[in-house]
Design a protein around this motif. Structure first.
Motif, PDB file in Angstrom:
ATOM      1  N   GLU A 255      18.103  45.537  -9.343  1.00 30.30           N
ATOM      2  CA  GLU A 255      19.108  46.031  -8.395  1.00 30.30           C
ATOM      3  C   GLU A 255      19.150  47.547  -8.344  1.00 30.30           C
ATOM      4  N   ASP A 256      18.744  48.203  -9.419  1.00 30.85           N
ATOM      5  CA  ASP A 256      18.820  49.665  -9.463  1.00 30.85           C
ATOM      6  C   ASP A 256      17.815  50.324  -8.532  1.00 30.85           C
ATOM      7  N   ASN A 257      16.584  49.769  -8.454  1.00 36.21           N
ATOM      8  CA  ASN A 257      15.602  50.425  -7.574  1.00 36.21           C
ATOM      9  C   ASN A 257      15.270  49.607  -6.334  1.00 36.21           C
ATOM     10  N   GLY A 258      15.686  48.333  -6.317  1.00 36.17           N
ATOM     11  CA  GLY A 258      15.475  47.505  -5.133  1.00 36.17           C
ATOM     12  C   GLY A 258      14.037  47.081  -4.891  1.00 36.17           C
ATOM     13  N   TRP A 259      13.165  47.305  -5.865  1.00 27.29           N
ATOM     14  CA  TRP A 259      11.737  47.010  -5.688  1.00 27.29           C
ATOM     15  C   TRP A 259      11.143  46.126  -6.779  1.00 27.29           C
ATOM     16  N   THR A 260      11.361  46.485  -8.024  1.00 30.79           N
ATOM     17  CA  THR A 260      10.606  45.885  -9.116  1.00 30.79           C
ATOM     18  C   THR A 260      11.042  44.453  -9.399  1.00 30.79           C
ATOM     19  N   ALA A 261      10.087  43.517  -9.292  1.00 34.41           N
ATOM     20  CA  ALA A 261      10.342  42.119  -9.634  1.00 34.41           C
ATOM     21  C   ALA A 261      10.091  41.923 -11.123  1.00 34.41           C
ATOM     22  N   ILE A 262      11.005  41.190 -11.787  1.00 33.73           N
ATOM     23  CA  ILE A 262      10.979  41.005 -13.227  1.00 33.73           C
ATOM     24  C   ILE A 262      11.147  39.518 -13.525  1.00 33.73           C
ATOM     25  N   THR A 263      10.490  39.038 -14.558  1.00 33.02           N
ATOM     26  CA  THR A 263      10.658  37.627 -14.924  1.00 33.02           C
ATOM     27  C   THR A 263      12.103  37.376 -15.356  1.00 33.02           C
ATOM     28  N   LYS A 264      12.660  36.279 -14.884  1.00 27.40           N
ATOM     29  CA  LYS A 264      14.067  35.972 -15.166  1.00 27.40           C
ATOM     30  C   LYS A 264      14.298  35.724 -16.640  1.00 27.40           C
ATOM     31  N   ASP A 265      13.314  35.118 -17.314  1.00 27.02           N
ATOM     32  CA  ASP A 265      13.489  34.808 -18.736  1.00 27.02           C
ATOM     33  C   ASP A 265      12.938  35.896 -19.660  1.00 27.02           C
ATOM     34  N   GLY A 266      12.476  37.008 -19.078  1.00 27.39           N
ATOM     35  CA  GLY A 266      11.977  38.118 -19.888  1.00 27.39           C
ATOM     36  C   GLY A 266      10.572  37.944 -20.410  1.00 27.39           C
ATOM     37  N   SER A 267       9.882  36.875 -20.012  1.00 31.67           N
ATOM     38  CA  SER A 267       8.529  36.613 -20.506  1.00 31.67           C
ATOM     39  C   SER A 267       7.506  37.545 -19.854  1.00 31.67           C
ATOM     40  N   LEU A 268       6.346  37.650 -20.477  1.00 33.52           N
ATOM     41  CA  LEU A 268       5.280  38.490 -19.957  1.00 33.52           C
ATOM     42  C   LEU A 268       4.716  37.922 -18.650  1.00 33.52           C
ATOM     43  N   SER A 269       4.255  38.832 -17.788  1.00 35.90           N
ATOM     44  CA  SER A 269       3.645  38.445 -16.517  1.00 35.90           C
ATOM     45  C   SER A 269       2.382  39.266 -16.310  1.00 35.90           C
ATOM     46  N   ALA A 270       1.413  38.685 -15.607  1.00 36.67           N
ATOM     47  CA  ALA A 270       0.161  39.402 -15.311  1.00 36.67           C
ATOM     48  C   ALA A 270      -0.272  39.098 -13.887  1.00 36.67           C
ATOM     49  N   GLN A 271      -1.074  39.993 -13.335  1.00 36.82           N
ATOM     50  CA  GLN A 271      -1.557  39.837 -11.957  1.00 36.82           C
ATOM     51  C   GLN A 271      -2.914  40.521 -11.806  1.00 36.82           C
ATOM     52  N   TRP A 272      -3.822  39.855 -11.105  1.00 37.39           N
ATOM     53  CA  TRP A 272      -5.079  40.467 -10.659  1.00 37.39           C
ATOM     54  C   TRP A 272      -5.184  40.245  -9.155  1.00 37.39           C
ATOM     55  N   GLU A 273      -5.776  41.206  -8.444  1.00 46.47           N
ATOM     56  CA  GLU A 273      -5.846  41.101  -6.982  1.00 46.47           C
ATOM     57  C   GLU A 273      -7.182  41.598  -6.445  1.00 46.47           C
ATOM     58  N   HIS A 274      -7.771  40.817  -5.558  1.00 43.56           N
ATOM     59  CA  HIS A 274      -8.948  41.218  -4.802  1.00 43.56           C
ATOM     60  C   HIS A 274      -8.654  41.056  -3.315  1.00 43.56           C
TER      61      HIS A 274
END
Length: 288
Positions: A255-274
């Motif tokens: 809510e503070d920056n209106g952009w960053t998505a965060i896991t609800k349970d605080g667990s680690l997340s990863a992403q790769w993109e092509h």
């Protein structure tokens, strides 16, 4: 409607009958049978594809540079500075900068941040962090997009495995891209594999068409059902970018920056993109 001897709509310089006449007939036939098919606006011309590839040279070079420089003790603002300076010095424009008010040139998402992390001089990389760096470049009006994961210092076995499995999810999704196949096959394959390894797939965010704008149709779900959604045809350009969580798939936006998505349970997340191009006989990876 074009006549057989008119120049083709794809600007190839060929007569319509020698170029996309049969292609368009096939699309109309599929549409008449109830399948979802892309409009002409989603099919890139040869000129556009070449422009996207030139943009990707800068985007790929930037991620290569970040891979060389990223380290323990570096701030995410320093990554943003690298992105801005490299892109501008190579004649490009950082697409995220000022996009819908986004304040930086690149996205840096750390640990439990799923995507759209905002670089800051106050965020310092430490040993054990995993970070996704997501770069999008405009060059001569054409867009390219890719992201990579980086493991900082000594990371936990759980973090390393997550990064590796997420990259495997991307590869599996890409392997499902086939001309005249189904868009839904991509998400189904990613979901099947991620869940078989004990992970979850983020639902709220996905891949997207790209090339003439930062976000185009179609939206690419990373979960779903085989044999559904849009028919994939040669000339389509889009990203595949699975976001995989160790815990549940639920996320929330800071809510503070209106952009960053965060896991609800605080667990680690990863992403790769092509960014990938559908070709007549398969695919071509454009940006990675």
């Amino acid at each position: 409607m074009l006549n057989r001897n008119d120049n083709c709509w794809c600007e190839s310089g060929l007569k319509y009958k020698k170029c996309h006449l049969e292609f368009d007939k096939k699309l109309r036939d599929l549409r008449s049978k109830g399948y979802i098919t892309p409009g002409i606006e989603l099919i890139k011309t040869k000129k556009q594809i070449e422009g996207i590839k030139e943009s990707a040279k800068i985007n790929n070079g930037l991620l290569d540079l970040i891979g060389e420089k990223i380290r323990v003790g570096m701030t995410t603002q320093e990554i943003d500075d690298l992105a801005y300076n490299y892109t501008i010095s190579n004649g490009g424009i950082p697409a995220p900068l000022n996009y819908d008010g986004f304040p930086k040139s690149i996205c840096t998402s750390i640990n439990n941040e799923v995507c759209h992390g905002i670089p800051s001089k106050d965020v310092i990389l430490k040993s054990g962090d995993i970070i996704n760096v997501d770069a999008t470049t405009i060059f001569n009006g054409y867009y390219s997009d890719a992201s990579r994961m980086f493991m900082i210092g000594q990371v936990s076995d759980a973090a390393r495995k997550l990064v590796e499995v997420t990259k495997e999810c991307l590869a599996i999704g890409i392997s499902e891209v086939k001309p005249w196949g189904f868009l839904g096959d991509i998400g189904a394959a990613i979901q099947e594999y991620a869940e078989s390894r004990g992970y979850s797939v983020v639902r709220e965010f996905g891949g997207h068409g790209v090339g003439l704008d930062i976000h185009e149709e179609p939206f690419i779900n990373h979960f779903g059902k085989r044999g559904t959604d849009m028919i994939l045809v040669p000339g389509m350009v889009f990203t595949i970018e699975p976001m995989i969580n160790i815990g549940g798939h639920e996320v929330f936006v800071d809510e503070d920056n209106g952009w960053t998505a965060i896991t609800k349970d605080g667990s680690l997340s990863a992403q790769w993109e092509h960014t990938v191009l559908v070709t007549e006989d398969g695919i071509e990876i454009i940006s990675q």
